[in-house]
Write a protein that holds these residues in place. Structure first.
Motif, PDB file in Angstrom:
ATOM      1  N   ILE A  47       0.838  -1.203   0.000  1.00 18.09           N
ATOM      2  CA  ILE A  47       0.000   0.000   0.000  1.00 18.09           C
ATOM      3  C   ILE A  47       0.872   1.253   0.000  1.00 18.09           C
ATOM      4  O   ILE A  47       0.599   2.219  -0.722  1.00 18.09           O
ATOM      5  N   ALA A  48       1.927   1.228   0.809  1.00 17.76           N
ATOM      6  CA  ALA A  48       2.845   2.376   0.851  1.00 17.76           C
ATOM      7  C   ALA A  48       3.494   2.591  -0.503  1.00 17.76           C
ATOM      8  O   ALA A  48       3.664   3.740  -0.960  1.00 17.76           O
ATOM      9  N   GLU A  49       3.848   1.514  -1.186  1.00 19.09           N
ATOM     10  CA  GLU A  49       4.444   1.619  -2.522  1.00 19.09           C
ATOM     11  C   GLU A  49       3.442   2.196  -3.517  1.00 19.09           C
ATOM     12  O   GLU A  49       3.791   3.046  -4.346  1.00 19.09           O
ATOM     13  N   SER A  50       2.187   1.739  -3.430  1.00 17.09           N
ATOM     14  CA  SER A  50       1.149   2.280  -4.315  1.00 17.09           C
ATOM     15  C   SER A  50       0.947   3.762  -4.066  1.00 17.09           C
ATOM     16  O   SER A  50       0.806   4.557  -5.007  1.00 17.09           O
ATOM     17  N   LEU A  51       0.946   4.156  -2.795  1.00 20.80           N
ATOM     18  CA  LEU A  51       0.790   5.566  -2.452  1.00 20.80           C
ATOM     19  C   LEU A  51       1.901   6.396  -3.068  1.00 20.80           C
ATOM     20  O   LEU A  51       1.655   7.437  -3.680  1.00 20.80           O
ATOM     21  N   LYS A  52       3.129   5.912  -2.918  1.00 18.35           N
ATOM     22  CA  LYS A  52       4.278   6.621  -3.487  1.00 18.35           C
ATOM     23  C   LYS A  52       4.140   6.749  -5.007  1.00 18.35           C
ATOM     24  O   LYS A  52       4.380   7.822  -5.578  1.00 18.35           O
ATOM     25  N   ASN A  53       3.752   5.660  -5.666  1.00 13.48           N
ATOM     26  CA  ASN A  53       3.646   5.687  -7.125  1.00 13.48           C
ATOM     27  C   ASN A  53       2.538   6.613  -7.594  1.00 13.48           C
ATOM     28  O   ASN A  53       2.687   7.329  -8.596  1.00 13.48           O
ATOM     29  N   TYR A  54       1.394   6.613  -6.892  1.00  9.14           N
ATOM     30  CA  TYR A  54       0.311   7.506  -7.270  1.00  9.14           C
ATOM     31  C   TYR A  54       0.727   8.965  -7.130  1.00  9.14           C
ATOM     32  O   TYR A  54       0.377   9.810  -7.962  1.00  9.14           O
ATOM     33  N   ILE A  55       1.465   9.272  -6.063  1.00  5.67           N
ATOM     34  CA  ILE A  55       1.949  10.638  -5.875  1.00  5.67           C
ATOM     35  C   ILE A  55       2.908  11.013  -6.990  1.00  5.67           C
ATOM     36  O   ILE A  55       2.813  12.091  -7.594  1.00  5.67           O
ATOM     37  N   SER A  56       3.839  10.115  -7.280  1.00  2.10           N
ATOM     38  CA  SER A  56       4.840  10.374  -8.319  1.00  2.10           C
ATOM     39  C   SER A  56       4.203  10.583  -9.684  1.00  2.10           C
ATOM     40  O   SER A  56       4.617  11.439 -10.465  1.00  2.10           O
ATOM     41  N   ASP A  57       3.160   9.795  -9.964  1.00  2.00           N
ATOM     42  CA  ASP A  57       2.491   9.867 -11.272  1.00  2.00           C
ATOM     43  C   ASP A  57       1.420  10.945 -11.345  1.00  2.00           C
ATOM     44  O   ASP A  57       0.846  11.168 -12.410  1.00  2.00           O
ATOM     45  N   GLY A  58       1.119  11.578 -10.205  1.00  2.00           N
ATOM     46  CA  GLY A  58       0.026  12.540 -10.187  1.00  2.00           C
ATOM     47  C   GLY A  58      -1.325  11.888 -10.405  1.00  2.00           C
ATOM     48  O   GLY A  58      -2.242  12.511 -10.953  1.00  2.00           O
ATOM     49  N   ASP A  59      -1.451  10.637  -9.981  1.00  2.00           N
ATOM     50  CA  ASP A  59      -2.700   9.883 -10.165  1.00  2.00           C
ATOM     51  C   ASP A  59      -3.602  10.130  -8.959  1.00  2.00           C
ATOM     52  O   ASP A  59      -3.617   9.365  -7.994  1.00  2.00           O
ATOM     53  N   TYR A  60      -4.373  11.204  -9.019  1.00  2.00           N
ATOM     54  CA  TYR A  60      -5.192  11.598  -7.879  1.00  2.00           C
ATOM     55  C   TYR A  60      -6.389  10.674  -7.672  1.00  2.00           C
ATOM     56  O   TYR A  60      -6.814  10.458  -6.537  1.00  2.00           O
ATOM     57  N   ASP A  61      -6.909  10.120  -8.758  1.00  2.00           N
ATOM     58  CA  ASP A  61      -7.988   9.152  -8.605  1.00  2.00           C
ATOM     59  C   ASP A  61      -7.494   7.922  -7.853  1.00  2.00           C
ATOM     60  O   ASP A  61      -8.184   7.396  -6.973  1.00  2.00           O
ATOM     61  N   GLY A  62      -6.294   7.466  -8.196  1.00  2.00           N
ATOM     62  CA  GLY A  62      -5.721   6.333  -7.497  1.00  2.00           C
ATOM     63  C   GLY A  62      -5.485   6.629  -6.034  1.00  2.00           C
ATOM     64  O   GLY A  62      -5.729   5.780  -5.164  1.00  2.00           O
ATOM     65  N   LEU A  63      -5.028   7.832  -5.737  1.00  2.00           N
ATOM     66  CA  LEU A  63      -4.823   8.231  -4.346  1.00  2.00           C
ATOM     67  C   LEU A  63      -6.121   8.184  -3.554  1.00  2.00           C
ATOM     68  O   LEU A  63      -6.173   7.648  -2.444  1.00  2.00           O
ATOM     69  N   LEU A  64      -7.164   8.747  -4.126  1.00  2.00           N
ATOM     70  CA  LEU A  64      -8.445   8.763  -3.425  1.00  2.00           C
ATOM     71  C   LEU A  64      -8.973   7.358  -3.187  1.00  2.00           C
ATOM     72  O   LEU A  64      -9.559   7.068  -2.139  1.00  2.00           O
ATOM     73  N   GLU A  65      -8.733   6.466  -4.146  1.00  2.00           N
ATOM     74  CA  GLU A  65      -9.190   5.094  -3.978  1.00  2.00           C
ATOM     75  C   GLU A  65      -8.433   4.363  -2.883  1.00  2.00           C
ATOM     76  O   GLU A  65      -8.932   3.382  -2.326  1.00  2.00           O
ATOM     77  N   LEU A  66      -7.212   4.832  -2.565  1.00  2.00           N
ATOM     78  CA  LEU A  66      -6.468   4.253  -1.446  1.00  2.00           C
ATOM     79  C   LEU A  66      -7.039   4.670  -0.100  1.00  2.00           C
ATOM     80  O   LEU A  66      -6.793   4.015   0.912  1.00  2.00           O
ATOM     81  N   TYR A  67      -7.781   5.765  -0.081  1.00  2.00           N
ATOM     82  CA  TYR A  67      -8.291   6.320   1.167  1.00  2.00           C
ATOM     83  C   TYR A  67      -9.771   6.065   1.404  1.00  2.00           C
ATOM     84  O   TYR A  67     -10.195   5.969   2.557  1.00  2.00           O
ATOM     85  N   TYR A  68     -10.564   5.986   0.341  1.00  2.00           N
ATOM     86  CA  TYR A  68     -12.006   6.003   0.517  1.00  2.00           C
ATOM     87  C   TYR A  68     -12.690   4.839  -0.195  1.00  2.00           C
ATOM     88  O   TYR A  68     -12.265   4.421  -1.274  1.00  2.00           O
ATOM     89  N   PRO A  69     -13.796   4.351   0.363  1.00  2.00           N
ATOM     90  CA  PRO A  69     -14.598   3.344  -0.338  1.00  2.00           C
ATOM     91  C   PRO A  69     -15.164   3.893  -1.638  1.00  2.00           C
ATOM     92  O   PRO A  69     -15.377   5.106  -1.785  1.00  2.00           O
ATOM     93  N   PHE A  70     -15.439   2.997  -2.545  1.00  2.00           N
ATOM     94  CA  PHE A  70     -15.962   3.367  -3.859  1.00  2.00           C
ATOM     95  C   PHE A  70     -17.230   4.201  -3.739  1.00  2.00           C
ATOM     96  O   PHE A  70     -17.386   5.218  -4.417  1.00  2.00           O
ATOM     97  N   ASP A  71     -18.155   3.778  -2.881  1.00  2.00           N
ATOM     98  CA  ASP A  71     -19.440   4.481  -2.749  1.00  2.00           C
ATOM     99  C   ASP A  71     -19.257   5.911  -2.254  1.00  2.00           C
ATOM    100  O   ASP A  71     -20.017   6.817  -2.638  1.00  2.00           O
ATOM    101  N   VAL A  72     -18.279   6.129  -1.384  1.00  2.00           N
ATOM    102  CA  VAL A  72     -18.008   7.487  -0.892  1.00  2.00           C
ATOM    103  C   VAL A  72     -17.532   8.369  -2.032  1.00  2.00           C
ATOM    104  O   VAL A  72     -17.966   9.523  -2.183  1.00  2.00           O
ATOM    105  N   LEU A  73     -16.633   7.840  -2.858  1.00  2.00           N
ATOM    106  CA  LEU A  73     -16.134   8.627  -3.984  1.00  2.00           C
ATOM    107  C   LEU A  73     -17.227   8.913  -5.005  1.00  2.00           C
ATOM    108  O   LEU A  73     -17.288  10.012  -5.568  1.00  2.00           O
TER     109      LEU A  73
END
Length: 208
Positions: A47-73
């Motif tokens: 998960i930490a690696e995914s977080l780092k990669n999403y930040i590096s890639d500017g993948d904000y949708d991916g970041l949000l999916e790491l934090y929140y359930p699908f229904d919340v988004l």
């Protein structure tokens, strides 16, 4: 309505709560159910690696999916539609991560894993309760019959929907952090809280 979006989306970089710490003996970690092949000690660095990669890639949708359930988004996107704004704009992700000096984070060792206590689990469920109440209200009322003002009033008054987050862990680990200027810090302690969403997997919980 911007207050609702900010409440849904604003978060801190949870794994970057660092302080110098001596290593501790790794606690035994309960195995997950037979349908889950990995335990939390193996999942957390991924998960930490995914977080780092999403930040590096500017993948904000991916970041949000790491934090929140699908229904919340999905509810947040509907709120943004009603308000006529870009929901990512009010997630504060651009401000948080575009200006970050961090180039790399590596989790070296998980040193302790403790189940989240009942108060934190209740807090997580309460945080999402108002969102799910909004989702029900939107579905019953129809987007065309809702204004930002009435939606905000509903959000403030209705936190009655039950949610089902029942499992989570607080994880402490040693980490190495590298900055964009090339400086590297080792021997840091990272503290994260993860919670489990049925059908989706582990998410990062940030209470700020």
């Amino acid at each position: 309505m911007k207050k609702i979006l900010a409440g849904l989306m604003a978060f801190g970089m949870s794994i970057c709560v660092f302080s110098c710490s001596d290593n501790k003996k790794t606690d035994d970690v309960p195995e997950e159910s037979p349908t889950q092949e990995k335990n939390i000690e193996e999942i957390y660095p991924e998960i930490a690696e995914s977080l780092k990669n999403y930040i590096s890639d500017g993948d904000y949708d991916g970041l949000l999916e790491l934090y929140y359930p699908f229904d919340v988004l999905e509810t947040a996107k509907t709120i943004a539609e009603i308000e006529g704004v870009d929901y990512l704009e009010y997630s504060e992700l651009y401000e948080m991560y575009d200006d970050s000096d961090i180039a790399d984070i590596h989790i070296d060792e998980v040193i302790s894993v403790e189940p989240l206590d009942s108060e934190i689990l209740e807090e997580i469920n309460y945080d999402f309760s108002g969102v799910y109440a909004l989702a029900e209200y939107i579905e019953k009322t129809g987007i065309e019959n809702i204004t930002p003002e009435t939606l905000y009033e509903k959000y403030m008054e209705d936190w009655s929907v039950s949610t089902t987050i029942t499992k989570g862990y607080e994880i402490k680990s040693t980490a190495t952090m590298t900055y964009k200027n090339g400086k590297t810090e080792t021997g840091l302690q990272a503290t994260s809280q993860l919670y489990y969403v049925d059908g989706e997997g582990w998410k990062i919980y940030a209470d700020e």
